[in-house]
Write an enzyme that holds these catalytic residues in place. Sequence first.
Site, PDB file in Angstrom:
ATOM      1  N   ARG A   1       4.646   6.426  13.948  1.00  0.00           N
ATOM      2  CA  ARG A   1       4.687   7.058  12.612  1.00  0.00           C
ATOM      3  C   ARG A   1       4.004   8.403  12.589  1.00  0.00           C
ATOM      4  NH1 ARG A   1       0.996   4.511   8.124  1.00  0.00           N
ATOM      5  NH2 ARG A   1      -0.149   6.473   8.134  1.00  0.00           N
TER       6      ARG A   1
ATOM      7  N   HIS B   1       0.833  -1.219   0.000  1.00  0.00           N
ATOM      8  CA  HIS B   1       0.000   0.000   0.000  1.00  0.00           C
ATOM      9  C   HIS B   1       0.860   1.257   0.000  1.00  0.00           C
ATOM     10  CE1 HIS B   1       1.221  -0.376   4.186  1.00  0.00           C
ATOM     11  NE2 HIS B   1       0.861   0.888   4.370  1.00  0.00           N
TER      12      HIS B   1
ATOM     13  N   HIS C   1       4.707   0.150   0.029  1.00  0.00           N
ATOM     14  CA  HIS C   1       5.437  -0.671   0.995  1.00  0.00           C
ATOM     15  C   HIS C   1       4.551  -1.734   1.616  1.00  0.00           C
ATOM     16  CE1 HIS C   1       3.701   2.680   3.244  1.00  0.00           C
ATOM     17  NE2 HIS C   1       3.680   1.897   4.310  1.00  0.00           N
TER      18      HIS C   1
ATOM     19  N   ASP D   1       0.487   5.026   1.930  1.00  0.00           N
ATOM     20  CA  ASP D   1      -0.287   5.445   3.105  1.00  0.00           C
ATOM     21  C   ASP D   1      -1.438   6.402   2.772  1.00  0.00           C
ATOM     22  OD1 ASP D   1       1.157   3.865   4.822  1.00  0.00           O
ATOM     23  OD2 ASP D   1       2.683   5.397   5.163  1.00  0.00           O
TER      24      ASP D   1
HETATM   25  O1  LIG Z   1       5.245  -1.896  10.398  1.00  0.00           O
HETATM   26  C1  LIG Z   1       5.788  -1.773   9.317  1.00  0.00           C
HETATM   27  O2  LIG Z   1       6.769  -2.423   8.988  1.00  0.00           O
HETATM   28  C2  LIG Z   1       5.213  -0.827   8.291  1.00  0.00           C
HETATM   29  C3  LIG Z   1       4.004  -0.123   8.786  1.00  0.00           C
HETATM   30  C4  LIG Z   1       3.228   0.483   7.671  1.00  0.00           C
HETATM   31  O3  LIG Z   1       2.992  -0.130   6.670  1.00  0.00           O
HETATM   32  C5  LIG Z   1       2.749   1.835   7.785  1.00  0.00           C
HETATM   33  O4  LIG Z   1       2.965   2.486   8.817  1.00  0.00           O
HETATM   34  O5  LIG Z   1       2.137   2.302   6.806  1.00  0.00           O
END
Ligand SMILES: O=C(O)CCC(=O)C(=O)O
Length: 288
Positions: free
Chosen positions: A270, A106, A254, A108
């Site tokens: 994040r 995806h 990612h 974000d």
């Molecule tokens: O936890 C992770 O490795 C990535 C998390 C993730 O995909 C995000 O925060 O959008």
Amino acid sequence: MGVEIRPLSYAMGAEVRGLDLTRPVGDEDWAVVHQAFLDRGLLLVRGQRITREQHIAFSRRFGELDRHDNLPKDRDPRHPELLMVTNDAQADGSPSNSRYTGQLWHSDMSFTLRPALGSLLRAVDVPMVGGDTMFANMVLAYDALSSGMKKLIADLHGIHHSERKNSNLSAEWEAENRRLNPPIAQPIVRVHPETGRKALYIGEKVKCFEGMTPEESQPLIDVLIRHATRPQFAYRHVWQPNDLLIWDNRSTMHLALGDYDPALRRHLERTTVLGTPSGHVAQLEVTA
Ligand SMILES: O=C(O)CCC(=O)C(=O)O
């Protein structure tokens, strides 16, 4: 001495050395960091033992921050700019709703009308092995498509849903998520507002193309995701505590691999930088 930029893989990513985010970043260093962000799509800054306030303050250099009204249960109540990506149990002992965050390819906040420009994810605690995150360079992926495929997808919109991979999240979380986040149609090809380059904008949250049924759409969705995630377009990040990863959601996608022992703590935080408005509430195709 200024910051130093070192590529992480041929496809994408760079490590930034010489940055200390416990202090304000000077304009000269910032210009180098920002250019590397645009050029490489993903930056790694290791060894950042920073406070939540310092994380937020640095993130603001990239733009206005999302207060995560679309994911209210996942944010820190005292710092709504911070989203928890954690397998820590909730206060009542029930499992974390964010333990599966990101386990679908995806970009974000693609399921909103202001998808993210960038994200800054800091590892607080990570298992000794596993829990890696994969990234794909969607500009390289777009460039490598045939001219016929570029024509075919030029005007398509993908309908993005906000569901997470595993559906055993709390019923309350699921209901709130559905209420806050109706399916959003986004162009399959987006032009990066800063570099002017075209990027594929697809992922596993896309369930169909607008004006088409899921059955008609899925084969092409699968082809595009398989193409975009070929190893030569990818980078795999093996986390260390205090790593800060910064990615451009307009040129990359990612995936959290989830390849770790769930008995071990994995806790990341994040911030999300708001992007330019994009997409519209989807018209779902109903067939007889
Ligand atoms: O936890 C992770 O490795 C990535 C998390 C993730 O995909 C995000 O925060 O959008």
